[in-house]
Enzyme design. Sequence first.
Site, PDB file in Angstrom:
ATOM      1  CE  LYS A 163       3.817 -10.386 -12.412  1.00 54.92           C
ATOM      2  NZ  LYS A 163       4.969 -11.308 -12.222  1.00 54.92           N
ATOM      3  CD  GLU A 218      10.417 -20.302 -12.072  1.00 59.47           C
ATOM      4  OE1 GLU A 218       9.592 -20.908 -12.791  1.00 59.47           O
ATOM      5  OE2 GLU A 218      10.442 -19.061 -11.965  1.00 59.47           O
ATOM      6  CB  CYS A 267      -0.868  -0.013   1.246  1.00 57.55           C
ATOM      7  SG  CYS A 267      -1.751  -1.555   1.466  1.00 57.55           S
ATOM      8  CG  ASN A 280       1.282   1.114   3.758  1.00 58.01           C
ATOM      9  OD1 ASN A 280       0.134   1.217   3.333  1.00 58.01           O
ATOM     10  ND2 ASN A 280       2.312   1.750   3.235  1.00 58.01           N
ATOM     11  N   GLY A 281       0.686  -2.717   6.024  1.00 59.55           N
ATOM     12  CA  GLY A 281       1.203  -3.806   6.845  1.00 59.55           C
ATOM     13  C   GLY A 281       0.103  -4.784   7.209  1.00 59.55           C
ATOM     14  CD1 TRP A 296      -1.688  -4.391  -4.961  1.00 58.00           C
ATOM     15  CD2 TRP A 296      -1.398  -6.060  -3.498  1.00 58.00           C
ATOM     16  NE1 TRP A 296      -1.509  -5.548  -5.680  1.00 58.00           N
ATOM     17  CE2 TRP A 296      -1.342  -6.588  -4.815  1.00 58.00           C
ATOM     18  CE3 TRP A 296      -1.249  -6.914  -2.433  1.00 58.00           C
ATOM     19  CZ2 TRP A 296      -1.126  -7.942  -5.071  1.00 58.00           C
ATOM     20  CZ3 TRP A 296      -1.028  -8.262  -2.684  1.00 58.00           C
ATOM     21  CH2 TRP A 296      -0.974  -8.753  -4.000  1.00 58.00           C
ATOM     22  CG  HIS A 356      16.642 -41.876 -20.794  1.00 61.02           C
ATOM     23  ND1 HIS A 356      16.772 -43.232 -20.977  1.00 61.02           N
ATOM     24  CD2 HIS A 356      16.785 -41.671 -19.469  1.00 61.02           C
ATOM     25  CE1 HIS A 356      16.948 -43.824 -19.812  1.00 61.02           C
ATOM     26  NE2 HIS A 356      16.968 -42.903 -18.872  1.00 61.02           N
ATOM     27  NE  ARG A 385       4.083   1.651  -1.978  1.00 63.44           N
ATOM     28  CZ  ARG A 385       5.059   1.663  -1.047  1.00 63.44           C
ATOM     29  NH1 ARG A 385       6.153   2.346  -1.287  1.00 63.44           N
ATOM     30  NH2 ARG A 385       4.935   1.030   0.092  1.00 63.44           N
ATOM     31  CD  GLU A 430       9.711 -15.572 -17.439  1.00 62.38           C
ATOM     32  OE1 GLU A 430       8.619 -15.250 -17.929  1.00 62.38           O
ATOM     33  OE2 GLU A 430       9.814 -15.995 -16.287  1.00 62.38           O
ATOM     34  CE  LYS A 464      11.257 -16.072 -13.647  1.00 64.82           C
ATOM     35  NZ  LYS A 464      10.310 -17.073 -13.588  1.00 64.82           N
TER      36      LYS A 464
HETATM   37  C1  AGP Z   1       6.500 -16.433 -14.826  1.00 64.25           C
HETATM   38  O1  AGP Z   1       7.797 -15.837 -14.837  1.00 64.25           O
HETATM   39  C2  AGP Z   1       5.711 -16.048 -16.046  1.00 64.25           C
HETATM   40  N1  AGP Z   1       5.546 -14.635 -16.089  1.00 64.25           N
HETATM   41  C3  AGP Z   1       4.453 -16.853 -16.268  1.00 64.25           C
HETATM   42  O2  AGP Z   1       4.858 -18.169 -16.528  1.00 64.25           O
HETATM   43  C4  AGP Z   1       3.434 -16.912 -15.101  1.00 64.25           C
HETATM   44  O3  AGP Z   1       3.957 -17.677 -14.048  1.00 64.25           O
HETATM   45  C5  AGP Z   1       2.169 -17.612 -15.628  1.00 64.25           C
HETATM   46  O4  AGP Z   1       1.630 -16.813 -16.661  1.00 64.25           O
HETATM   47  C6  AGP Z   1       1.115 -17.835 -14.535  1.00 64.25           C
HETATM   48  O5  AGP Z   1       0.721 -16.590 -14.021  1.00 64.25           O
HETATM   49  P1  AGP Z   1      -0.148 -16.573 -12.656  1.00 64.25           P
HETATM   50  O6  AGP Z   1       0.735 -17.140 -11.586  1.00 64.25           O
HETATM   51  O7  AGP Z   1      -0.468 -15.128 -12.427  1.00 64.25           O
HETATM   52  O8  AGP Z   1      -1.367 -17.420 -12.871  1.00 64.25           O
END
Ligand code: AGP
Length: 612
Positions: A607, A485, A2, A100-101, A74, A508, A27, A492, A489
Amino acid sequence: MCGIVAYVGSKQATPILLAGLKRLEYRGYDSAGVALLNGDGVRVVKQPGKIRMLERAIDAAPQRATCGIAHTRWATHGAPTEPNAHPHTSPTGDIALVHNGIIENADLLRTMLQAEGYAFASETDTEAVVHLIDFLWKEGPLEDAVAAALREVEGAYGIAVISSRDPGKIVVARHGSPLLIGVGHDGEMLAGSDAAAVIELTRDVVYLDDGDYAVLTADGYRTFHLEGDGEEVERGVHAITWDLDAIEKGGYEHFMLKEIFEQPSSVADVLRGRLLPDNGDARLGGIMNHEFDLGRVRRIVITACGTSWHAGLVGEYMIEELAGIPVSVEYASEFRYRNPVLEEGTLTLAISQSGETADTLAALREAEQRGLKTMGIVNAVGSTIARQTDFGIYLHAGPEIGVASTKAFTSQLVALSLFTLFMARRRDMSAARGAEIVQHLQVLPSQIEEVLRLNDEIRDLAAKLKDASNFLYLGRGYQFPVALEGALKLKEVSYIHAEGYPAAEMKHGPIALIDEEMPVVFLAPRDPIFSKVVSNIEEVKARRGRIIAVVSDDAPELQGKVDYMLKVPQTLPHLLPVLTTIPLQLLAYHIATMRGCDVDQPRNLAKSVTVE
Ligand code: AGP
C-alpha cells in the site's frame, strides 16, 4: 476514519471499550484513548500509536469503572500526538468527549472560547466542542448542554460525551458521521461508530439520524432531535445479521469496492468548508498563510509516483490552463537522480496518499536541498511528507485500505482543482469564472453517485472482457492521464497487461496491436477535443478493435462506431477526470474478481512503497 466505542452498564467498562476499539482497527488510525467515569470523576488515558500502547498505559494504573467512552483517531486536524488524541476534556476535566468528523466552524468557536478565557491543549477541531459544552452548561442535565452546543456547531460529527457532573450516563449525537446505539440485554447500553464496535455484546442496534442525540444509561436509551422541543423521537431497533468481516467492509465484498462507493462522501469531505461560492474562491487553511510565497511562484514541478503521478498530470493541465503557471510533472524516482533545472521561483509540489513513499520523499528533499519552497497534497495527516513540506493541503479522504488507490485519486484531483482555483483567483481568473467552477465542484458528489449506478452494467461488461490478454486505454488532454490510470488499475488488480496512451499517439506504433481480440477503452467525454477522439475511434474501428467508450452525453457521433458506451454526467473539462475514472475503477475491480484475484492485496504490491 476514526472509531468510537461507548459503554454504560454493570460490567467493567475498560475491557469492553478496548475490545471494541480493536474491532475498529481496520478503519486505520494513528492514536487511541479512553475516558472512564466512576465515583472519583473522569479519568482519561490516551496515546499516539497503536491500541497496545494505550493498553500498557491503562495497565500502569488500572481504573475500575462501569461507564466510559473510547476512540481511535485518524488525524485530520493536527498531527497524531498525545495532546491531539481523543478524548478531549473541559478545563476542569469533568467533561470528556470523543468525536468523528470535521467541525467547519472550529476556528470561530475557538476564538470565541479563548476570549471567554478557555485555553486549548490541542490543535484539534474537536476540543472546541467540549469547551463549548462546558461554557453553555449552567444547569440541567448533560444532554441539554450537549444539544445547546451542537446547535452552534457546523460540520460533520459523531460524538460521545460523559461527565462527572451527571454520572451514569452517556450522551451521543450524530450529524454527517455515522453513530449507532448497541442495545444491551444485561443492564447495559453501548454506542459505536459502526456495528463492529458493539457486536461482542449485542447485535441489536439503533441507527441515529442526522440531528439526533440520545441519552444512554444502564436502564436503557432515549432519543431526541436537535430541531425538536425536547420530546423524545422514536428510532427502531435493527438486528445485525452481517458477520464481522462484512461489517468492516460496510457490507461490500472488498475494501476496494467499498472505497469506490465511498467517493461521493470522500469527495464531499475534500470540499467540506473549502468552497467560497460568493467570491468564486477556495479557502485552503493549509496554504492561505503562504500567499506571499505562492504569489512569487513562476513554475511548479509536481513530483509523485504511480496513481499520484497520474493525478499530477491532470494537475499540470488544469494549473496551466486556468492559472497560467508553467508546470512540469516528474516521476519522483527519476527526478531525484537527474540534475533538474530548478530556478528561483519554482515550487515543488509532492502528491502522496500515504505521505511515506520513499521516492517522493527523496525528490522532495532534493528540492529542499536547492532551497526551493515545497508543498504537499497528502491524505495521511502528520505523515513524513506532510511534515517535510513548507505547506500543503490534506485530502481528508479517510484511510484507504485497498492497495489499489481509488478514492484517494479522485480526492487528489479535487484537491488540485481547489489549489488551481486558489492560484487562478490570485492571478487573472474572474470572480464569475471562479463561481462557475465552485458551482460545478458543489455537485460533483451527486454526479459521482450517478456514475456509481453504472455498476451492474459494468459488471456485465467485465464478464465479456475478462479473458482478454491485453487492453489499450486511450484519451486526450485531461483524459490522457485517466487513460494511464485506468490501465494501471486493471494491471495491478487483474494482472492483465494494459497500456494507457495519448489517443493520437496510437497511430505512431500501438495501432499495430489492434485486432478483434483487443479491447480498446476510449475516454471520450464531450470536451473541446472530442471530435479528434472520434477520429481516433474510427481508426481503431477500421481495424476491428473492440471499443468501449466512456462518454458524457448520448454521443450521436459514436453511434455504430463503438461496441459499448458508458455514460457519465457532463461537467467542466478539468473536472471530467473525477467522473470518467470511476467506470474504469469498477471495470478493473469486476474483471479482477471474476479472475479470482485478491483485489485488496494484489500480488507483489504494498500500500505504501517505503523502500527505494
Ligand atoms: C496506486 O493504485 C498504487 N497503489 C501506487 O501506484 C501508488 O499510487 C503509489 O505507490 C504512490 O503512493 P502514494 O500516493 O502513497 O505516494
